[in-house]
Scaffold this motif. Sequence first.
Motif, mmCIF file in Angstrom:
data_model
loop_
_atom_site.group_PDB
_atom_site.id
_atom_site.type_symbol
_atom_site.label_atom_id
_atom_site.label_comp_id
_atom_site.label_asym_id
_atom_site.label_seq_id
_atom_site.Cartn_x
_atom_site.Cartn_y
_atom_site.Cartn_z
ATOM 1 N N GLU A 96 -46.660 -14.907 -33.430
ATOM 2 C CA GLU A 96 -47.099 -16.260 -33.779
ATOM 3 C C GLU A 96 -48.622 -16.363 -33.798
ATOM 4 O OE1 GLU A 96 -45.028 -19.781 -32.171
ATOM 5 O OE2 GLU A 96 -43.750 -18.352 -31.120
ATOM 6 N N MET A 97 -49.275 -15.685 -32.875
ATOM 7 C CA MET A 97 -50.738 -15.703 -32.857
ATOM 8 C C MET A 97 -51.301 -15.060 -34.125
ATOM 9 S SD MET A 97 -53.575 -16.495 -31.344
ATOM 10 C CE MET A 97 -53.136 -16.901 -29.643
ATOM 11 N N LEU A 98 -50.729 -13.943 -34.545
ATOM 12 C CA LEU A 98 -51.226 -13.263 -35.749
ATOM 13 C C LEU A 98 -50.986 -14.111 -36.996
ATOM 14 C CD1 LEU A 98 -50.208 -9.540 -35.115
ATOM 15 C CD2 LEU A 98 -52.294 -10.759 -34.472
ATOM 16 N N VAL A 99 -49.850 -14.777 -37.055
ATOM 17 C CA VAL A 99 -49.593 -15.669 -38.179
ATOM 18 C C VAL A 99 -50.624 -16.782 -38.213
ATOM 19 C CG1 VAL A 99 -47.968 -17.343 -39.148
ATOM 20 C CG2 VAL A 99 -47.135 -15.134 -38.324
ATOM 21 N N SER A 100 -50.929 -17.350 -37.048
ATOM 22 C CA SER A 100 -51.915 -18.424 -36.978
ATOM 23 C C SER A 100 -53.291 -17.927 -37.410
ATOM 24 C CB SER A 100 -51.974 -18.983 -35.551
ATOM 25 O OG SER A 100 -52.901 -20.035 -35.456
ATOM 26 N N LEU A 101 -53.683 -16.754 -36.930
ATOM 27 C CA LEU A 101 -54.967 -16.189 -37.333
ATOM 28 C C LEU A 101 -54.977 -15.879 -38.825
ATOM 29 C CD1 LEU A 101 -55.643 -13.747 -34.352
ATOM 30 C CD2 LEU A 101 -56.853 -15.875 -34.839
ATOM 31 N N GLY A 102 -53.828 -15.472 -39.354
ATOM 32 C CA GLY A 102 -53.741 -15.169 -40.776
ATOM 33 C C GLY A 102 -53.908 -16.386 -41.657
ATOM 34 N N ASN A 103 -53.695 -17.571 -41.088
ATOM 35 C CA ASN A 103 -53.863 -18.812 -41.847
ATOM 36 C C ASN A 103 -55.289 -19.350 -41.800
ATOM 37 O OD1 ASN A 103 -51.172 -18.990 -42.719
ATOM 38 N ND2 ASN A 103 -50.524 -19.935 -40.795
ATOM 39 N N PHE A 104 -56.168 -18.687 -41.062
ATOM 40 C CA PHE A 104 -57.572 -19.111 -41.036
ATOM 41 C C PHE A 104 -58.212 -18.877 -42.401
ATOM 42 C CE2 PHE A 104 -58.785 -18.657 -36.251
ATOM 43 C CZ PHE A 104 -57.886 -19.659 -35.936
ATOM 44 N N ASN A 105 -59.042 -19.808 -42.834
ATOM 45 C CA ASN A 105 -59.843 -19.643 -44.047
ATOM 46 C C ASN A 105 -61.311 -19.558 -43.625
ATOM 47 O OD1 ASN A 105 -57.714 -19.831 -45.991
ATOM 48 N ND2 ASN A 105 -57.609 -22.028 -45.563
ATOM 49 N N PHE A 106 -61.905 -18.394 -43.819
ATOM 50 C CA PHE A 106 -63.267 -18.155 -43.370
ATOM 51 C C PHE A 106 -64.277 -18.425 -44.472
ATOM 52 C CE2 PHE A 106 -60.621 -15.393 -40.697
ATOM 53 C CZ PHE A 106 -61.019 -15.827 -39.447
ATOM 54 N N ARG A 107 -65.491 -18.751 -44.036
ATOM 55 C CA ARG A 107 -66.607 -18.978 -44.960
ATOM 56 C C ARG A 107 -67.756 -18.052 -44.602
ATOM 57 N NH1 ARG A 107 -67.371 -25.388 -44.159
ATOM 58 N NH2 ARG A 107 -67.632 -24.628 -42.030
ATOM 59 N N ARG A 108 -68.500 -17.651 -45.624
ATOM 60 C CA ARG A 108 -69.667 -16.810 -45.378
ATOM 61 C C ARG A 108 -70.885 -17.702 -45.149
ATOM 62 N NH1 ARG A 108 -70.253 -11.704 -46.244
ATOM 63 N NH2 ARG A 108 -68.394 -11.635 -47.583
ATOM 64 N N PRO A 109 -71.648 -17.474 -44.076
ATOM 65 C CA PRO A 109 -72.785 -18.361 -43.796
ATOM 66 C C PRO A 109 -73.949 -18.120 -44.754
ATOM 67 C CG PRO A 109 -72.737 -16.560 -42.233
ATOM 68 C CD PRO A 109 -71.485 -16.433 -43.062
ATOM 69 N N ASP A 110 -74.684 -19.189 -45.038
ATOM 70 C CA ASP A 110 -75.916 -19.012 -45.797
ATOM 71 C C ASP A 110 -76.926 -18.302 -44.885
ATOM 72 O OD1 ASP A 110 -77.978 -21.108 -44.607
ATOM 73 O OD2 ASP A 110 -75.983 -22.022 -44.614
ATOM 74 N N PRO A 111 -78.027 -17.784 -45.418
ATOM 75 C CA PRO A 111 -78.959 -16.989 -44.616
ATOM 76 C C PRO A 111 -79.492 -17.710 -43.381
ATOM 77 C CG PRO A 111 -79.411 -16.656 -46.935
ATOM 78 C CD PRO A 111 -78.379 -17.741 -46.859
#
Length: 441
Positions: A96-111
Motif C-alpha cells: 500500500e505504501m508503494l502504491v501511494s508513493l507511485g501516485n505522487f506527481n513530482f515537479r522539477r524545481p526552477d534554479p
Amino acid sequence: MEDPLHPLIARTDERPTGPLTIAEIVDLLLEGPPLLRVTAFDGSSAGPDDAKLHLHIANRKAVAYMATAPGSLGLARAYVSGDIEITGVHPGDPYEMLVSLGNFNFRRPDPVTAARIVKAIGLKQLIPPPPPPQEVLPDWRRRLEGLRHSKERDAEAIHHHYDVSNRFYELLLGESMTYTCACYPSEDATLEEAQFTKYDLVARKLDLKPGMRLLDVGCGWGGMVRHAAKQYGVKALGVTLSKEQAEWAQAEIKRQGLEDLAEVRFLDYRDVTETDFDAVSSIGLTEHIGVKNYPAYFEFLAGKLKPGARLLNHCITRPDNVAPPRAPGGFIDRYVFPDGELTGAGKIISTIQDVGLEVRHEENLREHYAKTCAAWCDNLVANWDECVAEAGLATAKVWGLYLAGSQMGFETRQIELHQVLAVKAEESGAAHMPLRPTWGA
C-alpha cells in the motif's frame, strides 16, 4: 513511468522565501498534497493528519541518502537502514505504501528553488553516506571480480540472492520451496496448489512420460526435478549455482525416496556434459544470464536435446522489445538481483528460432506472478519474527520491499512472465507435436 520510490524530482514556479523545512521541501516537489502523512526530524509535517500511511524521515542521513542516489535506490537505502520509518503497513508487505508513493506527481524545481532546497539540505548532505551492508558493490566495482556473466561473477551474484538461508526461504516460499511464478488454477487456489499446477503445466507442455530424461537448468531447490520424477516417472537432472539450494534439494530427494530418478548438482549449467535429453526446462534462469548471451545460451540448450525433444523457457520479461536492458545501479540490481537483465518475449522467441528450434506455443502469466508475489508477502508477514531472527531485520525489509514492488510491477505491466515452448524438429521436419495443445486447463 515515474519511479514510485523516487522522492526528489520536481518542477515548480513557486519562489518561497525564508528557510525551508523538510516538509516544505516535500510540498515544493509535489504537484499536490501528499496522500500519506510525511513527518521529519525537524518537527515539520505534510499531508493529512488522519492518513493511514505515515512516512517519517528520522534524520539527516535519510535526506542524504535520498538526495545522492538515483531513483528508488536512495529511498531504499534509508528505509533498509532504519533512517526512514514507515507505519500503517507491515514491513513484510509495504504494498500500500508503494502504491501511494507511485501516485505522487513530482515537479522539477526552477534554479532559484533548487538552490534554496540545496541550501536547506546542506552541502554535507550531498556527500553519499555509506550504503547498508545488504547492498552489493556498484557495477564498476564488480567488474574487478570478473566480467559480467562470467562463471565466477555469476556464481557470486547467485550466492548473494539465493544463499540467504534455506530456513528463510522455507518460511517465505512455503512447502513447495519454489521461487518462481506459480500458475493459479482458480482465484481462490492456495500458493501450494498454484505451484503444483505450474510444474504440471511445464511437464505437460514438455509431454513428459515415464523413462524420459529431463534437464532442468537453474533448478533452485529442485521442485521441477522432484515433480517430474514423482508424478511422471522421469529421470531428472537439475543444476544450480547455489550450494545451499543443491544441498537442500538432494536432502529432500532422499527424504522422498526419489534417488533413483532425481538428482540436483551444484554446477554451472555450462558444465553439464550429458546430452540427448528428451526435454529441457529453464524456469527462472534466463533473467540471470545476460541478453547478449542469449544466442549462446539457447544454442547450448538446443545441443542438449535429441531430435523431436522439447524446450520450455519460463522467465520474467519487459513489456516490449524496444527499451534496452535495465541499467545497473537501481534497487533491484544493488539489493536483489545483481547483474540481472530483462528484455521482451519477442527477443527470447527470435533467439530461440535463430538457434534452429521451432517455437510452438507462448503464453503470458503476468497476473499469476502478481498473485504469487502477494502470497510470498503473506508468508513473510505471517513468519516475520522468525524471518528477522534468521536473516536480520534489514534483509527481511529488503524482501518485503522487493516482493511488494514486484507485485505492483506485474499488476501495472511494467514486467511480465512468459513461457515459451519450442521443439527440436527432426531433419524431416517432424516435430511430434499434437494438432492442438493438450495442456489446457
